[in-house]
Design a protein around this motif. Structure first.
Motif, PDB file in Angstrom:
ATOM      1  N   ARG A 137      -5.591  -9.004   4.828  1.00  0.00           N
ATOM      2  CA  ARG A 137      -6.377  -7.958   4.165  1.00  0.00           C
ATOM      3  C   ARG A 137      -7.790  -8.014   4.730  1.00  0.00           C
ATOM      4  NH1 ARG A 137      -5.753  -3.073   1.544  1.00  0.00           N
ATOM      5  NH2 ARG A 137      -6.961  -2.935  -0.390  1.00  0.00           N
ATOM      6  N   THR A 173     -12.957  -0.377   2.015  1.00  0.00           N
ATOM      7  CA  THR A 173     -13.167  -1.683   2.640  1.00  0.00           C
ATOM      8  C   THR A 173     -14.526  -2.279   2.307  1.00  0.00           C
ATOM      9  OG1 THR A 173     -13.991  -0.636   4.665  1.00  0.00           O
ATOM     10  CG2 THR A 173     -11.631  -1.129   4.561  1.00  0.00           C
ATOM     11  N   TYR A 189     -11.832  -4.950  -2.747  1.00  0.00           N
ATOM     12  CA  TYR A 189     -10.863  -4.594  -1.712  1.00  0.00           C
ATOM     13  C   TYR A 189      -9.881  -5.740  -1.477  1.00  0.00           C
ATOM     14  CZ  TYR A 189      -9.081  -3.111   2.876  1.00  0.00           C
ATOM     15  OH  TYR A 189      -8.282  -2.749   3.932  1.00  0.00           O
ATOM     16  N   ALA A 190     -10.346  -6.977  -1.562  1.00  0.00           N
ATOM     17  CA  ALA A 190      -9.482  -8.133  -1.269  1.00  0.00           C
ATOM     18  C   ALA A 190      -9.794  -9.315  -2.183  1.00  0.00           C
ATOM     19  CB  ALA A 190      -9.644  -8.552   0.189  1.00  0.00           C
ATOM     20  N   THR A 235       0.860  -1.185   0.000  1.00  0.00           N
ATOM     21  CA  THR A 235       0.000   0.000   0.000  1.00  0.00           C
ATOM     22  C   THR A 235       0.892   1.229   0.000  1.00  0.00           C
ATOM     23  OG1 THR A 235      -0.096   0.038   2.425  1.00  0.00           O
ATOM     24  CG2 THR A 235      -1.853  -1.162   1.276  1.00  0.00           C
ATOM     25  N   ASN A 250      -1.753  -8.067  -5.308  1.00  0.00           N
ATOM     26  CA  ASN A 250      -1.691  -8.564  -3.932  1.00  0.00           C
ATOM     27  C   ASN A 250      -3.030  -8.453  -3.190  1.00  0.00           C
ATOM     28  OD1 ASN A 250      -0.144  -5.832  -4.256  1.00  0.00           O
ATOM     29  ND2 ASN A 250      -1.226  -5.634  -2.315  1.00  0.00           N
ATOM     30  N   PHE A 251      -3.847  -7.453  -3.510  1.00  0.00           N
ATOM     31  CA  PHE A 251      -5.125  -7.279  -2.822  1.00  0.00           C
ATOM     32  C   PHE A 251      -6.290  -7.199  -3.805  1.00  0.00           C
ATOM     33  CE2 PHE A 251      -2.554  -5.031   0.669  1.00  0.00           C
ATOM     34  CZ  PHE A 251      -2.422  -6.204   1.395  1.00  0.00           C
ATOM     35  N   GLU A 279       2.846  -9.654   9.422  1.00  0.00           N
ATOM     36  CA  GLU A 279       1.955  -9.339   8.309  1.00  0.00           C
ATOM     37  C   GLU A 279       2.776  -8.954   7.092  1.00  0.00           C
ATOM     38  OE1 GLU A 279      -1.403  -5.915   7.303  1.00  0.00           O
ATOM     39  OE2 GLU A 279      -1.102  -6.595   9.372  1.00  0.00           O
ATOM     40  N   SER A 315       3.976  -8.168  -5.271  1.00  0.00           N
ATOM     41  CA  SER A 315       2.753  -7.365  -5.195  1.00  0.00           C
ATOM     42  C   SER A 315       1.996  -7.568  -6.504  1.00  0.00           C
ATOM     43  CB  SER A 315       3.081  -5.898  -4.907  1.00  0.00           C
ATOM     44  OG  SER A 315       4.162  -5.431  -5.706  1.00  0.00           O
ATOM     45  N   THR A 350      -8.180   0.101  -3.489  1.00  0.00           N
ATOM     46  CA  THR A 350      -7.074   0.191  -2.540  1.00  0.00           C
ATOM     47  C   THR A 350      -7.533   0.519  -1.134  1.00  0.00           C
ATOM     48  OG1 THR A 350      -5.687   0.946  -4.356  1.00  0.00           O
ATOM     49  CG2 THR A 350      -4.835   1.275  -2.135  1.00  0.00           C
ATOM     50  N   HIS A 373      -0.610 -13.289   4.946  1.00  0.00           N
ATOM     51  CA  HIS A 373      -1.074 -12.256   4.018  1.00  0.00           C
ATOM     52  C   HIS A 373      -2.413 -11.758   4.543  1.00  0.00           C
ATOM     53  CE1 HIS A 373      -1.071 -10.053   0.306  1.00  0.00           C
ATOM     54  NE2 HIS A 373      -2.188 -10.604  -0.131  1.00  0.00           N
ATOM     55  N   ALA A 384      -6.700 -11.392  -3.122  1.00  0.00           N
ATOM     56  CA  ALA A 384      -5.771 -11.768  -2.051  1.00  0.00           C
ATOM     57  C   ALA A 384      -5.587 -13.274  -1.957  1.00  0.00           C
ATOM     58  CB  ALA A 384      -6.250 -11.206  -0.714  1.00  0.00           C
TER      59      ALA A 384
END
Length: 725
Positions: free
Chosen positions: A615, A678, A683-684, A239, A670-671, A644, A650, A675, A613, A687
């Motif tokens: 998120r 939530t 958002y994830a 991030t 990565n996610f 974490e 990434s 960004t 990992h 992941a």
């Protein structure tokens, strides 16, 4: 630190400074400002198609249209970070972040970022580059006035110069300019520019978080199926202001790119178009020179140069700081400049600095040229601009060419001096002018072996054959780095054992999680283990030590000793191949055992229970560690007994041209594309793929993108109902 002390010394003028700051801060978004921004945006026509992963695919008639749409899409997903980047490059971040950012605001002004931009924006940057910057600014501005509650008072309007300034300010940090300056200011606790977390873009004590990258290209004759392949695998914070954001951009004027970019960039930074592809990796040649100045004992405004006293040029830097509520204070501090560059006064002397890229304003032109390159000649023509201070490029194209370029602006230094040390400031022949030409850049183009790579290693190890540049051809004054990473050793070993590299091997090798026997990590650990027995033989740590001796060198998530090894190896990672005292490793080992026992009841713990990992509500096990090809950088164990994942792998992209076919690519983030939101489904949503070392398709052709699109819109048609989709 002396800088901080001198800023505090201005407190006698605080009341006047507060009034001036409040009067000069831009007003909140009102109807007039919104109308101005919407009018500016009306000059651009961009369409954004979001696929099922939320990834934006931007289409425009002109390149500028595409840049405008990219800015708007990125702002939808990460406006707060873009805003911080703009404020930081203006030297105004403290108006929004407060006291923690004041040194960054001073640094921007001390570096002369805006002198370079103001003098070069019209004169050196091409009209095409300016058009891209101004369109991107218009996209940010439109999003900002549509979402006024998210806008800092000092932000609007964003201008094209703000985006150009971002390159001038940030690119020297990739080769370590901030670290060199941080060591000069505080050798006991060196500083660096934070790039992740709540204090991103503020100066922090050095984290010693070793962030790397790798790029690998294979030519058709080395591939088992005749394809050309490239791995894009930059290692960045997950991030923050240099975290990757995925997009594709397309225009009728020739932009046709898929890949990823940073907040505030009007173009794709690495990825592919239909004909060429490239990966970036950080290189760190010595591109910063520090000169100790001799000050006139009778006149502190003068320094000695070539036997004469020369007067400093003097400017004033102003930093406006938010304290609480509406209260802002402004601090003023002089900036001195010598013939060498800006001057820093410390407790141990007065120094001037000179660095590669210190007046560079053409980086956007360079990056636009890369985006529009169609063959090897075009790509090298962009490199010949010498507008990027550093960064390796690993290249591949549809014609089957592959290459590695150890790109940098190498100063034209004279030989015979150790440029890595502090230089005398009284000799003008040491004030270099200009850079070495492209022809002198270390490079490996189309080697016989059919493989090129870089994993933050010297350019003299760029292929598994004999076509590497010869170290003796490059003078010491170029300052080329000498540390060989574990990742480079593993690439050479893995690929070198394969006469023909299959598609499956190309992907599997990327996720290798082992240390090479010759890596500085394992050689250091083995040297420590050779005499550690005597110090721990009759202690509670003896059993753990014997277990550590049997560790395989793997950071697979199933390995029961990898966590103990990773924590014990921390001093070696921080030293980056330098000598490490046994006492430091002893302490790291004891702490590792204690922490693992406290958190997990024993020192033997499946690595995936420690290496996580995270998120939102997800917490997933990972393989990989620092300086493995499956790069994962965490930190110390937290209270729950795990660390974490914060940086490393990434955005990962695999690109290929099948024999006689069109470009194909797969990737994973990565996610996900959202960004900061939530509540977003994106958002994830990548992941789990990322943690499981899986990839998804990259959509590139318009027809394919349209079939996969779940949302289609134009920035000017924004409605509240579309927010967060």
């Amino acid at each position: 630190m002396r800088l901080l002390t001198s800023l505090l010394a201005t407190s006698g003028c605080l009341a006047v400074a507060w009034y001036a700051a409040e009067q000069n801060l831009p007003a909140p978004v009102d109807a007039t400002l919104r109308a101005q921004m919407e009018t500016a945006a009306s000059h651009y026509s961009a369409e954004i198609l979001r696929d099922e992963w939320g990834i934006p695919h931007v289409f425009g008639v002109t390149d500028a249209d595409a840049s405008f749409g990219l800015a708007y899409a990125h702002a939808e997903d990460d406006f707060a970070t873009i805003q911080d980047v703009v404020l930081a490059t203006r030297g105004r971040l403290a108006t929004h972040k407060g006291w923690s950012a004041i040194k960054t605001d001073y640094l921007v002004q001390w570096m002369g970022v805006w002198d370079a931009v103001n003098s070069g924006y019209q004169q050196r940057l091409t009209p095409e580059g300016r058009a891209m910057a101004e369109a991107y600014a218009a996209g940010i501005n439109l999003y900002a006035v549509q979402h006024p509650d998210a806008v800092a008072r000092a932000l609007l309007p964003v201008t094209g110069k703000d985006l150009v300034a971002g390159f001038t300010f940030k690119t020297p940090m990739f080769y370590g300019f901030d670290k060199a300056l941080g060591e000069l200011l505080n050798s006991e606790q060196p500083l660096e520019l934070a790039v992740a977390g709540d204090d991103a873009l503020s100066w922090q004590p050095r984290s010693n978080l070793p962030i790397g990258s790798q790029g690998i290209a294979v030519a058709p004759h080395r591939s088992s199926d005749g394809a050309t392949r490239l791995l894009v695998n930059s290692h960045q914070p997950l991030t923050g202001p240099v975290a990757w954001y995925e997009a594709s951009i397309h225009s009728d004027e020739g932009l046709d790119m898929a890949g990823s970019t940073f907040p505030g960039s009007p173009v794709i930074i690495h990825g592919h178009n239909r004909d060429v592809a490239w990966a970036n990796t950080v290189n760190k040649p010595d591109l910063v020179d520090i000169y100790r100045l001799r000050i006139n004992p009778e006149n502190a405004n003068e320094y000695r140069l070539d036997g004469e006293w020369v007067e400093f040029e003097r400017e004033t830097a102003s930093m406006t700081v938010k304290f609480f509520g509406p209260l802002h204070w402004t601090f003023d501090k002089d900036v001195l400049r010598s013939k060498h560059g800006p001057v820093m006064e410390t407790e141990h002397g007065v120094y001037a600095l000179r660095w590669a890229g210190m007046q560079e304003s053409r980086t956007l032109d360079f990056m636009l040229a890369l985006n529009k390159a169609r063959n090897l000649d075009d790509f090298e023509a962009a490199l010949r601009l010498q507008a990027m201070p550093s960064i390796n490029y690993v290249y591949a194209d549809r014609a089957g060419n592959i290459a590695h370029y150890y790109n940098a602006q190498f100063p034209q230094r004279i030989e015979g001096w150790d440029w890595s040390k502090v230089l005398p400031g009284d000799r003008s022949e040491l004030i270099w002018q200009g850079y070495r030409p492209f022809v002198q850049m270390p490079k490996t183009v189309n080697p016989v072996s059919g493989l090129v790579y870089n994993a933050n290693n010297p350019p003299f190890q760029a292929t598994d054959g004999d076509d590497d540049p010869h170290v003796g051809l490059f003078p010491a004054s170029m300052g080329i780095e000498s540390v060989y990473t574990n990742r480079a050793l593993q690439i050479e070993a893995l690929y070198g054992d394969s006469v023909q590299i299959s598609p499956e091997q190309f992907e599997t090798f990327k996720y290798d999680a082992d240390y090479h026997p010759d890596s500085y990590q394992l050689t250091g650990l083995n040297a420590w283990l050779s005499d550690a027995h005597e110090r721990f033989v009759d202690t509670d740590y003896a059993a753990a030590l014997e277990d550590l001796r049997s560790w395989s060198g793997s950071f697979a998530q199933t390995d029961n000793l990898a966590a103990l090894a990773a924590l014990t190896l921390a001093p070696f990672q921080a030293a980056n191949s330098a000598q490490v005292a046994d006492t430091l490793v002893d302490e790291a080992f004891r702490t590792a055992v204690d922490d693992l026992v406290d958190a997990h009841g024993q020192h033997r713990v499946p690595f995936g229970e420690v290496n996580r990992h995270v998120r939102g509500d997800l917490s997933l096990p990972l393989s990989g560690a620092a300086d493995t090809l499956r790069a994962v950088y965490g930190g110390e164990l937290n209270d729950e007994g795990f660390w974490e994942n914060r940086a490393g792998d990434s955005y990962v992209m695999f690109i290929s041209w099948p024999e006689g076919g069109e470009v194909q690519s797969r990737a994973v983030h990565n996610f996900g594309s959202a960004t900061l939101d939530t509540t977003s489904p994106h958002y994830a949503d990548q992941a789990t793929l990322f943690a499981n070392e899986q990839l998804r398709a990259v959509y590139f052709d318009r027809a394919q993108i349209e079939r996969q699109a779940v949302r289609r819109y134009r920035p000017q048609q924004y409605s509240d109902s579309a927010a967060g989709e």
